[in-house]
Write a protein that holds these residues in place. Structure first.
Motif, short mmCIF file in Angstrom:
data_model
loop_
_atom_site.label_atom_id
_atom_site.label_comp_id
_atom_site.label_asym_id
_atom_site.label_seq_id
_atom_site.Cartn_x
_atom_site.Cartn_y
_atom_site.Cartn_z
N ARG A 99 26.28 33.51 8.35
CA ARG A 99 26.85 31.92 7.61
C ARG A 99 27.82 30.34 8.61
N GLY A 100 27.77 29.51 7.83
CA GLY A 100 27.83 28.95 8.66
C GLY A 100 28.42 28.97 10.57
N GLY A 101 29.85 28.79 10.24
CA GLY A 101 30.15 28.87 11.84
C GLY A 101 29.65 30.04 12.67
N SER A 102 30.04 31.15 11.39
CA SER A 102 29.01 32.79 12.37
C SER A 102 27.57 33.26 11.72
N GLY A 103 26.94 31.61 12.18
CA GLY A 103 25.91 31.89 11.26
C GLY A 103 24.94 32.56 12.99
N THR A 104 25.10 32.93 14.27
CA THR A 104 24.44 33.74 15.10
C THR A 104 24.72 34.85 15.29
N LEU A 105 25.52 35.00 14.43
CA LEU A 105 26.48 36.70 14.80
C LEU A 105 25.35 37.65 14.04
N PRO A 106 25.22 38.57 14.93
CA PRO A 106 23.58 39.37 14.62
C PRO A 106 24.54 40.57 13.92
N GLY A 107 23.51 41.44 12.95
CA GLY A 107 23.85 42.36 12.13
C GLY A 107 24.27 43.07 13.00
N PRO A 108 24.12 44.22 12.65
CA PRO A 108 24.30 44.65 11.21
C PRO A 108 24.83 43.97 10.21
N TYR A 109 24.52 43.62 9.02
CA TYR A 109 25.05 42.78 7.90
C TYR A 109 25.23 43.79 6.99
N GLY A 110 25.77 43.58 5.99
CA GLY A 110 26.42 44.29 4.56
C GLY A 110 27.56 44.35 4.14
N ILE A 111 27.97 44.65 3.27
CA ILE A 111 29.51 44.41 2.69
C ILE A 111 30.32 45.14 3.52
N ALA A 112 30.11 46.33 3.57
CA ALA A 112 31.05 47.01 4.91
C ALA A 112 31.25 46.59 6.00
N ALA A 113 29.98 45.84 6.92
CA ALA A 113 30.11 44.69 8.03
C ALA A 113 31.26 44.40 7.52
N HIS A 114 30.85 43.31 6.81
CA HIS A 114 32.09 42.43 6.55
C HIS A 114 33.34 42.35 6.49
N ALA A 115 33.41 43.87 5.83
CA ALA A 115 35.18 44.70 5.31
C ALA A 115 35.01 44.63 6.41
N ASP A 116 34.68 45.44 8.06
CA ASP A 116 35.28 45.97 8.75
C ASP A 116 35.45 44.60 9.61
N ASP A 117 34.83 43.56 9.28
CA ASP A 117 35.34 41.90 10.05
C ASP A 117 36.83 41.69 9.72
N MET A 118 36.65 41.60 8.80
CA MET A 118 38.03 41.09 8.32
C MET A 118 39.01 41.97 8.74
N ALA A 119 39.11 42.85 8.84
CA ALA A 119 39.93 44.41 9.42
C ALA A 119 40.65 43.35 10.84
N ALA A 135 20.74 38.56 6.20
CA ALA A 135 21.34 38.51 5.87
C ALA A 135 22.07 38.48 4.03
N VAL A 136 21.82 37.74 3.82
CA VAL A 136 22.00 37.70 2.76
C VAL A 136 20.77 38.66 1.52
N ARG A 137 19.52 38.97 2.01
CA ARG A 137 18.98 40.64 1.57
C ARG A 137 19.83 41.24 1.64
N VAL A 138 20.32 41.70 2.57
CA VAL A 138 21.49 42.94 2.85
C VAL A 138 22.81 43.07 2.11
N ASP A 139 23.11 41.83 2.09
CA ASP A 139 24.53 41.75 1.38
C ASP A 139 23.94 41.94 -0.24
N GLY A 140 23.00 41.22 -0.97
CA GLY A 140 22.80 40.84 -2.09
C GLY A 140 22.56 42.68 -2.81
N THR A 141 21.50 43.51 -2.31
CA THR A 141 21.24 44.50 -2.07
C THR A 141 22.81 45.73 -2.08
N GLY A 142 23.35 44.94 -1.09
CA GLY A 142 24.31 46.07 -1.02
C GLY A 142 25.75 45.61 -2.07
N GLN A 143 25.36 45.13 -3.29
CA GLN A 143 26.58 45.21 -4.00
C GLN A 143 26.62 45.85 -5.54
#
Length: 309
Positions: free
Chosen positions: A79-99, A219-227
């Motif tokens: 998304r946004g300025g991070s839109g070109t970052l490749p997968g894997p996507y998913g809630i766990a991937a975002h959590a590890d990005d935050m760490a 990314a939206v599909r993976v993240d949406g179903t991952g919730q």
């Protein structure tokens, strides 16, 4: 410097200036908006946006924080300025990005908050990386419900965020056309502001006459179903410390039924979690963070969580 993607400055008095950082994560760099505190030693809040949003979701909250804490608001992967970052996507991937973000910026433990999908990411980050968080605030998200038997998860995601999903496949001839598209959205009736405009304009990428959303549909599909299940749905039951859940009175389309109410939260077993649910009257799913009244409530809770008066 405060700016929007088309180079204009929001003219709302008090729109707080921010800087944009690039932080290394797996596969590339994450764009992170930073509103600095007046005191460099002030606590840090890390704020996560929703499934088709971006870091400027939090600009109105930043205004009410008024420099008493440092606010970090990343554009999540895809998304946004991070839109070109490749997968894997998913809630766990975002959590590890935050760490990775917290460690790269060497902030120490942060007050962690998230809106909508960002609340699911925040909850899972707190579970997976408890040493990196000092407090947690969820905003109209983070609590999931059982998927009805026989219902495809993709269909459920489309049912909940269908209008947002359709936008991702659309193109717009110019920025005013995108503004007009959003101004017709029921959630923003009577709530439009330069703050909202800056947030939606950050989403656009490409060139006229074929501007489009920066959000990657995959990314939206993976993240949406991952919730909807597994460790993500279970995260609120395993939080390392008590937390608050602020929930909006109205829904994504400003309909009277919001994502949550007392009955739905009881059915989800929130009373058996460390969460304390609190309604925010007069808000819908969007205005609880981008509207003035909702953002003020969110900011007050973040300041309390950070131990700042």
């Amino acid at each position: 410097m405060t700016h929007t993607p088309d180079g204009t400055r929001p003219d709302e008095p008090g729109f707080p200036p921010y800087e944009e950082l690039r932080v290394p994560v797996a596969g590339g760099e994450l764009a992170v908006l930073r509103w600095p505190a007046a005191d460099p030693a002030a606590p840090v809040v890390l704020a996560l946006h929703g499934i088709t949003a971006n870091g400027l979701t939090w600009a109105r909250v930043a205004h009410h924080l008024a420099g008493r804490v440092t606010l970090l608001a990343p554009d999540l992967r895809g998304r946004g300025g991070s839109g070109t970052l490749p997968g894997p996507y998913g809630i766990a991937a975002h959590a590890d990005d935050m760490a990775a973000l917290v460690r790269a910026l060497d902030t120490g433990p942060v007050v962690l908050t998230g809106h909508s999908m960002g609340a699911f990411v925040a909850a899972l980050t707190a579970v997976r990386h408890p040493d990196l968080t000092s407090a947690l605030l969820l905003v109209d998200g983070g609590v999931s419900f059982p998927v009805p038997a026989g219902l495809d998860p993709d269909d459920l995601v489309a049912a909940v965020i269908g209008p947002a999903m359709r936008r991702l496949s659309m193109t717009f001839p110019d920025r005013p056309a995108y503004r007009e598209f959003w101004q017709r959205h029921p959630a923003f009736a009577g709530a439009w502001s330069p703050w909202v405009d800056a947030y939606i304009q950050r989403d656009l990428v490409g060139e006229e006459p074929a501007l489009r959303s920066s959000c990657r549909l995959d990314a939206v599909r993976v993240d949406g179903t991952g919730q909807l299940g597994g460790e993500v749905a279970d995260a609120v039951h395993r939080l390392p410390r008590p937390a608050a859940l602020l929930w909006a009175e109205r829904g994504l389309m400003d309909e009277p039924q919001g994502l949550y109410d007392e009955q739905r939260l009881a059915a989800a077993g929130v009373d058996r979690t460390p969460l304390r649910p609190l309604p925010v009257p007069g808000t819908n799913h969007y205005t609880i963070v981008v509207g003035d009244a909702g953002a003020r409530v969110v900011a007050e809770h973040l300041l309390t969580a950070a131990g700042v008066s």
